[in-house]
Design a protein around this motif. Structure first.
Motif, PDB file in Angstrom:
ATOM      1  N   LEU A   1       2.911  -3.752  -0.604  1.00  0.00           N
ATOM      2  CA  LEU A   1       2.819  -3.750   0.855  1.00  0.00           C
ATOM      3  C   LEU A   1       4.123  -4.198   1.488  1.00  0.00           C
ATOM      4  CD1 LEU A   1      -0.782  -5.101   1.442  1.00  0.00           C
ATOM      5  CD2 LEU A   1       0.031  -2.772   1.588  1.00  0.00           C
ATOM      6  N   ALA A   2       4.870  -5.049   0.786  1.00  0.00           N
ATOM      7  CA  ALA A   2       6.159  -5.478   1.314  1.00  0.00           C
ATOM      8  C   ALA A   2       7.084  -4.282   1.487  1.00  0.00           C
ATOM      9  CB  ALA A   2       6.800  -6.510   0.387  1.00  0.00           C
ATOM     10  N   LEU A   3       7.030  -3.320   0.565  1.00  0.00           N
ATOM     11  CA  LEU A   3       7.848  -2.117   0.693  1.00  0.00           C
ATOM     12  C   LEU A   3       7.320  -1.201   1.784  1.00  0.00           C
ATOM     13  CD1 LEU A   3       8.542  -1.241  -3.029  1.00  0.00           C
ATOM     14  CD2 LEU A   3      10.135  -2.189  -1.372  1.00  0.00           C
ATOM     15  N   LEU A   4       5.994  -1.054   1.849  1.00  0.00           N
ATOM     16  CA  LEU A   4       5.413  -0.158   2.839  1.00  0.00           C
ATOM     17  C   LEU A   4       5.657  -0.632   4.264  1.00  0.00           C
ATOM     18  CD1 LEU A   4       1.986   0.698   1.206  1.00  0.00           C
ATOM     19  CD2 LEU A   4       3.967   2.171   1.422  1.00  0.00           C
TER      20      LEU A   4
ATOM     21  N   VAL B   1      -3.546   0.056  -0.197  1.00  0.00           N
ATOM     22  CA  VAL B   1      -2.239   0.670   0.088  1.00  0.00           C
ATOM     23  C   VAL B   1      -2.421   1.954   0.896  1.00  0.00           C
ATOM     24  CG1 VAL B   1      -0.281   1.852  -0.984  1.00  0.00           C
ATOM     25  CG2 VAL B   1      -0.990  -0.376  -1.811  1.00  0.00           C
ATOM     26  N   VAL B   2      -3.408   2.772   0.551  1.00  0.00           N
ATOM     27  CA  VAL B   2      -3.648   4.008   1.301  1.00  0.00           C
ATOM     28  C   VAL B   2      -4.043   3.692   2.741  1.00  0.00           C
ATOM     29  CG1 VAL B   2      -5.218   5.984   1.512  1.00  0.00           C
ATOM     30  CG2 VAL B   2      -4.164   5.448  -0.685  1.00  0.00           C
ATOM     31  N   LEU B   3      -4.924   2.716   2.929  1.00  0.00           N
ATOM     32  CA  LEU B   3      -5.340   2.344   4.289  1.00  0.00           C
ATOM     33  C   LEU B   3      -4.172   1.789   5.103  1.00  0.00           C
ATOM     34  CD1 LEU B   3      -8.838   0.756   3.600  1.00  0.00           C
ATOM     35  CD2 LEU B   3      -8.343   2.983   4.631  1.00  0.00           C
ATOM     36  N   ILE B   4      -3.383   0.924   4.502  1.00  0.00           N
ATOM     37  CA  ILE B   4      -2.231   0.346   5.205  1.00  0.00           C
ATOM     38  C   ILE B   4      -1.193   1.429   5.495  1.00  0.00           C
ATOM     39  CG2 ILE B   4      -0.309  -1.277   4.995  1.00  0.00           C
ATOM     40  CD1 ILE B   4      -2.683  -2.907   5.329  1.00  0.00           C
ATOM     41  N   ALA B   5      -0.961   2.322   4.539  1.00  0.00           N
ATOM     42  CA  ALA B   5       0.027   3.391   4.732  1.00  0.00           C
ATOM     43  C   ALA B   5      -0.381   4.305   5.877  1.00  0.00           C
ATOM     44  CB  ALA B   5       0.201   4.190   3.444  1.00  0.00           C
ATOM     45  N   ARG B   6      -1.660   4.608   5.980  1.00  0.00           N
ATOM     46  CA  ARG B   6      -2.122   5.446   7.092  1.00  0.00           C
ATOM     47  C   ARG B   6      -2.001   4.713   8.414  1.00  0.00           C
ATOM     48  NH1 ARG B   6      -7.439   8.660   4.918  1.00  0.00           N
ATOM     49  NH2 ARG B   6      -6.293  10.067   3.567  1.00  0.00           N
ATOM     50  N   ARG B   7      -2.321   3.441   8.405  1.00  0.00           N
ATOM     51  CA  ARG B   7      -2.306   2.655   9.649  1.00  0.00           C
ATOM     52  C   ARG B   7      -0.881   2.445  10.160  1.00  0.00           C
ATOM     53  NH1 ARG B   7      -2.267   0.597  14.006  1.00  0.00           N
ATOM     54  NH2 ARG B   7      -3.244  -1.333  14.617  1.00  0.00           N
ATOM     55  N   PHE B   8       0.057   2.187   9.250  1.00  0.00           N
ATOM     56  CA  PHE B   8       1.431   1.863   9.632  1.00  0.00           C
ATOM     57  C   PHE B   8       2.404   2.938   9.168  1.00  0.00           C
ATOM     58  CE2 PHE B   8      -0.628  -2.323   9.206  1.00  0.00           C
ATOM     59  CZ  PHE B   8      -0.427  -2.799  10.485  1.00  0.00           C
TER      60      PHE B   8
END
Length: 189
Positions: free
Chosen positions: A2-5, A97-104
């Motif tokens: 998540l730090a990278l995303l 990671v998929v949820l965070i990537a979609r959100r941000f």
């Protein structure tokens, strides 16, 4: 991850470090660990960081991942429990990671590598003109073609190439193919 995303290390990185610290401390307090799991965990992290810095064709990354798996497997009492825990954690991590990537998606580190500008004529960009109108036209070489050079076709100097052969200066040529802006000529005998 998540730090990278999220293009920042602070919160996700610290949460990850604290999580692994609690994981290994719990295993040590329960008596499952002899300290080698922490050694292999640190070794795995060091090898993964070295993979980013040293060209090793993936060898350091594979060794680092193996050291991390070894650290986690041997920090449990039995291998079956460790495998189930690792697969569960991996599935949960993928979902997060998929949820965070979609959100941000606008804030991710990958946005630094994506070209957002559009090359349109409204923006002032002028595409190179197609040379397909030159097909079949004859001209004279201004320079020797070795295999690239300049040909005069109808009073216009055109950059051309041959199919690999040498054509001398002042020779008569004809445009045999046009591939985008690439003009291929052959000598007229």
């Amino acid at each position: 991850m998540l730090a990278l995303l999220l293009s920042g290390f602070a919160a996700p990185g610290l949460i990850g470090i604290v999580g692994f610290g609690l994981f290994f401390l719990g295993g040590h307090q329960a008596g499952y660990s002899d300290g080698m799991d922490v050694f292999f965990f640190v070794l795995g992290i060091v090898l993964l960081v070295l993979e980013l810095l040293v060209p090793s064709f993936g060898i350091l990354g594979i060794l680092g991942a193996a050291a991390l798996v070894r650290a986690i497997l041997f920090s449990f009492e039995d291998t079956a429990t460790a495998t189930i825990a690792m697969l569960s954690a991996f599935a949960a991590a993928v979902i997060v990671v998929v949820l965070i990537a979609r959100r941000f998606k606008e804030r991710g580190i990958w946005n630094r590598f994506v070209l957002r500008e559009r090359l349109t004529s409204e923006e002032g960009f002028v595409p190179s003109s197609s040379k397909s109108s030159l097909l079949g036209q004859a001209g004279t070489t201004v320079t020797p073609l070795r295999p690239a050079g300049i040909v005069d076709i109808g009073g216009e100097r055109i950059d051309v190439v041959t199919a690999g052969e040498f054509i001398a200066q002042h020779a008569r040529v004809v445009v045999s193919r046009v591939e985008g802006t690439r003009v291929i000529v052959k000598e007229i005998h």
